[in-house]
Every structure is written in C-alpha cells, then in structure tokens.
Design a protein around this motif. Sequence first.
Motif, PDB file in Angstrom:
ATOM      1  N   VAL A  34      36.197  39.106  30.016  1.00 32.21           N
ATOM      2  CA  VAL A  34      37.150  37.623  30.079  1.00 32.21           C
ATOM      3  C   VAL A  34      35.939  37.099  28.751  1.00 32.21           C
ATOM      4  CG1 VAL A  34      37.519  35.688  31.299  1.00 32.21           C
ATOM      5  CG2 VAL A  34      38.171  37.869  32.711  1.00 32.21           C
ATOM      6  N   ARG A  35      37.149  36.630  27.236  1.00 28.76           N
ATOM      7  CA  ARG A  35      36.650  35.815  26.768  1.00 28.76           C
ATOM      8  C   ARG A  35      37.218  34.419  26.407  1.00 28.76           C
ATOM      9  NH1 ARG A  35      32.321  38.147  23.878  1.00 28.76           N
ATOM     10  NH2 ARG A  35      32.446  40.693  23.814  1.00 28.76           N
ATOM     11  N   THR A  36      38.511  34.340  27.163  1.00 30.53           N
ATOM     12  CA  THR A  36      39.331  33.467  26.954  1.00 30.53           C
ATOM     13  C   THR A  36      40.144  33.053  28.501  1.00 30.53           C
ATOM     14  OG1 THR A  36      42.141  34.968  26.900  1.00 30.53           O
ATOM     15  CG2 THR A  36      40.624  34.052  25.163  1.00 30.53           C
ATOM     16  N   GLU A  37      40.746  31.754  28.235  1.00 31.79           N
ATOM     17  CA  GLU A  37      40.941  31.033  29.881  1.00 31.79           C
ATOM     18  C   GLU A  37      42.386  32.388  30.484  1.00 31.79           C
ATOM     19  OE1 GLU A  37      40.955  28.918  31.386  1.00 31.79           O
ATOM     20  OE2 GLU A  37      39.530  28.105  29.699  1.00 31.79           O
ATOM     21  N   THR A  38      41.555  32.701  31.912  1.00 40.17           N
ATOM     22  CA  THR A  38      42.924  33.682  32.538  1.00 40.17           C
ATOM     23  C   THR A  38      43.732  33.165  32.973  1.00 40.17           C
ATOM     24  OG1 THR A  38      41.511  33.978  34.089  1.00 40.17           O
ATOM     25  CG2 THR A  38      40.022  35.030  32.625  1.00 40.17           C
ATOM     26  N   GLY A  39      44.087  32.848  33.503  1.00 39.40           N
ATOM     27  CA  GLY A  39      45.104  31.993  34.746  1.00 39.40           C
ATOM     28  C   GLY A  39      44.537  32.110  35.999  1.00 39.40           C
ATOM     29  N   CYS A  40      43.313  32.958  36.234  1.00 39.03           N
ATOM     30  CA  CYS A  40      43.559  33.493  37.509  1.00 39.03           C
ATOM     31  C   CYS A  40      41.327  33.659  37.657  1.00 39.03           C
ATOM     32  CB  CYS A  40      43.860  34.807  37.319  1.00 39.03           C
ATOM     33  SG  CYS A  40      42.796  35.452  38.896  1.00 39.03           S
ATOM     34  N   HIS A  41      41.614  32.492  39.271  1.00 41.75           N
ATOM     35  CA  HIS A  41      40.761  32.524  39.531  1.00 41.75           C
ATOM     36  C   HIS A  41      39.587  33.399  40.084  1.00 41.75           C
ATOM     37  CE1 HIS A  41      41.439  32.726  43.961  1.00 41.75           C
ATOM     38  NE2 HIS A  41      42.246  31.431  43.637  1.00 41.75           N
ATOM     39  N   HIS A  42      40.136  34.694  39.898  1.00 40.76           N
ATOM     40  CA  HIS A  42      39.171  36.391  40.006  1.00 40.76           C
ATOM     41  C   HIS A  42      38.300  36.265  39.013  1.00 40.76           C
ATOM     42  CE1 HIS A  42      42.428  35.534  43.421  1.00 40.76           C
ATOM     43  NE2 HIS A  42      40.781  35.933  44.393  1.00 40.76           N
ATOM     44  N   GLY A  43      37.594  36.637  39.198  1.00 39.84           N
ATOM     45  CA  GLY A  43      37.334  37.608  37.690  1.00 39.84           C
ATOM     46  C   GLY A  43      37.135  39.369  38.011  1.00 39.84           C
ATOM     47  N   PRO A  44      36.796  39.846  36.989  1.00 37.02           N
ATOM     48  CA  PRO A  44      37.059  41.340  36.950  1.00 37.02           C
ATOM     49  C   PRO A  44      36.703  42.422  37.637  1.00 37.02           C
ATOM     50  CG  PRO A  44      36.621  40.378  34.456  1.00 37.02           C
ATOM     51  CD  PRO A  44      36.323  39.091  35.048  1.00 37.02           C
ATOM     52  N   ALA A  45      35.004  41.810  38.544  1.00 33.86           N
ATOM     53  CA  ALA A  45      34.091  42.398  39.483  1.00 33.86           C
ATOM     54  C   ALA A  45      34.802  42.451  40.611  1.00 33.86           C
ATOM     55  CB  ALA A  45      32.855  41.807  39.265  1.00 33.86           C
ATOM     56  N   TRP A  46      35.393  41.288  40.787  1.00 33.06           N
ATOM     57  CA  TRP A  46      36.466  41.168  42.248  1.00 33.06           C
ATOM     58  C   TRP A  46      37.448  42.520  41.821  1.00 33.06           C
ATOM     59  CZ3 TRP A  46      41.609  40.772  42.611  1.00 33.06           C
ATOM     60  CH2 TRP A  46      41.933  39.874  43.603  1.00 33.06           C
TER      61      TRP A  46
END
Length: 268
Positions: A34-46
């Motif tokens: 992730v380098r930008t805004e995602t629109g999601c409060h979950h990350g790649p690990a989740w």
Amino acid sequence: MFLTGATVPGGDASNEDWMAATPDLIVVLDGATVRTETGCHHGPAWYTRKLGASIIAIAADRQLALPDVLAAAIVDVANLHPECDLQRPGAPSAAVGIVRVQDKALHYIVLGDVTIVADTTAGLEVISDHRVSKTAAAERALADQYPIGAPEKADALIAMKRVELDAQNREGGYWIAAAVPAAVEHALVGEFDAAAVRQFALLSDGASRLVDDFQTTTWEEALDLLANSGPTELIRRVREIEDADPLGERYHRNKKSDDATAIYASTR
C-alpha cells in the motif's frame, strides 16, 4: 508428498505474505504493498489471512475447480468488510498461487506474480504472471534512479503506484485478487500429470527475486537449494544479497527487503 515451507517478513511491519499446506492443497498469497489511500481500514496482512482461510475452507469442496474456489473466496472476503470502499483501486489485494493434488494431477492457478516452478519429466516449467511489472514503465524507471530511503524515491514510488493501480484488473493491465471475482478469468490455470512431477515450489516475489531480479541463481539451482537446504536457506540468501546492496544501487528495487515465502514439495 514431502512438504516444507518458510515465510519471513521483509522488515518490522506485519508479514503481508501468507502460506498454508494440507495433504492435497498448497496456497501462497502475497499482499500488494500500500502506498496510496485505500478506502479501507483493513490492510494487506488482514486481507491475505482472510483470503487464505476462505480458500482453504472453500477448497474442501473438491467438486469446485480452483478458479471457482478463488472467485468464491474473493467474494467471501469482500462480504466481510462492506463498510469499506472496495471500488477504489488501492483497496487490499493479493497475488495468489494455489496447487491442488487431485485425480492423479497437480492442478494450479496463478493470479499475479506468485511463481510456481515444477521439475517434470518433460523439463522445468515456470508459471508466473509479471504483467504488473510491465505497468507504469516510465514511473518505475524514474523511481529506480533514486536510492532506497531517499525522499525523491518515496515520491516517485507513490506516483508509480497511482499509475500501476490505474491498470489493475483491466484489459491491457494486470490481474490480481481484490474485490472483483471476474479477475480470476485472467489467471494462469493448468495442470500437470502428477506422475511426471518430481518436485515443485511456490514462491512469493520476495523469494523468487533470487532468480528473477538478482539472477544469481537459476531455477534448477533454486530447486536444488530448496531440496537440500530448505526454504529458510533460500530466503537467507535473498537477505544476504539485499543486505550487501541496502540502497538498491546494484539491484534496483522499491524497498530493501520484501516479505518472502517459499513452499517446497517433493513427490518422490
């Protein structure tokens, strides 16, 4: 079948790779940085943990082909966080590699830049999808001009990521597991005669860079290393090269070390 695997984070942050193996199913996932805004409060690990668990559960229905398993898992995880803006390109996503042993065959699916390498009686087969690395070519070249850790590189990587995300899950771009199951239609899918496969491995791009990026090892040598010394040693050699080139001056890359995962299987 003998199986062994290892996964090592690239730094102090959570490992965004995920791996699992059962007697007839092997899964490797690589969460997208992730380098930008995602629109999601979950990350790649989740995301990789939820997607991986869903794949394992859905694949228990052996009547479902692997593309159907992956598509259903993508929908399953999307339904876990409907409050997030999953239409935004930066929403959590992952590259996927799955191998299933069934009906005297090794069935596989690859979506994104996870690599499957198989040593067969007909020769070595390498399956990986590097379309993502062909996007944002000008922006990647600019980012490669700066050393790792430089503010200019960080800015260039954000610009690169925005262009890369514009190409995500669309024709002419690249395909990855995110929120749209139709991406699975563009996966690399196939099978091997199980009797013809002596050994094989699944690797995230943080582990396959020993061959793909550093080119200090051939795939034949990588399989020998996995067979004789195991996945931990392969990843250690990746880290050794990264540590000797911390600024990415010899081997241009976006970060010093990436999460690295490798699963090795011997069928003999």
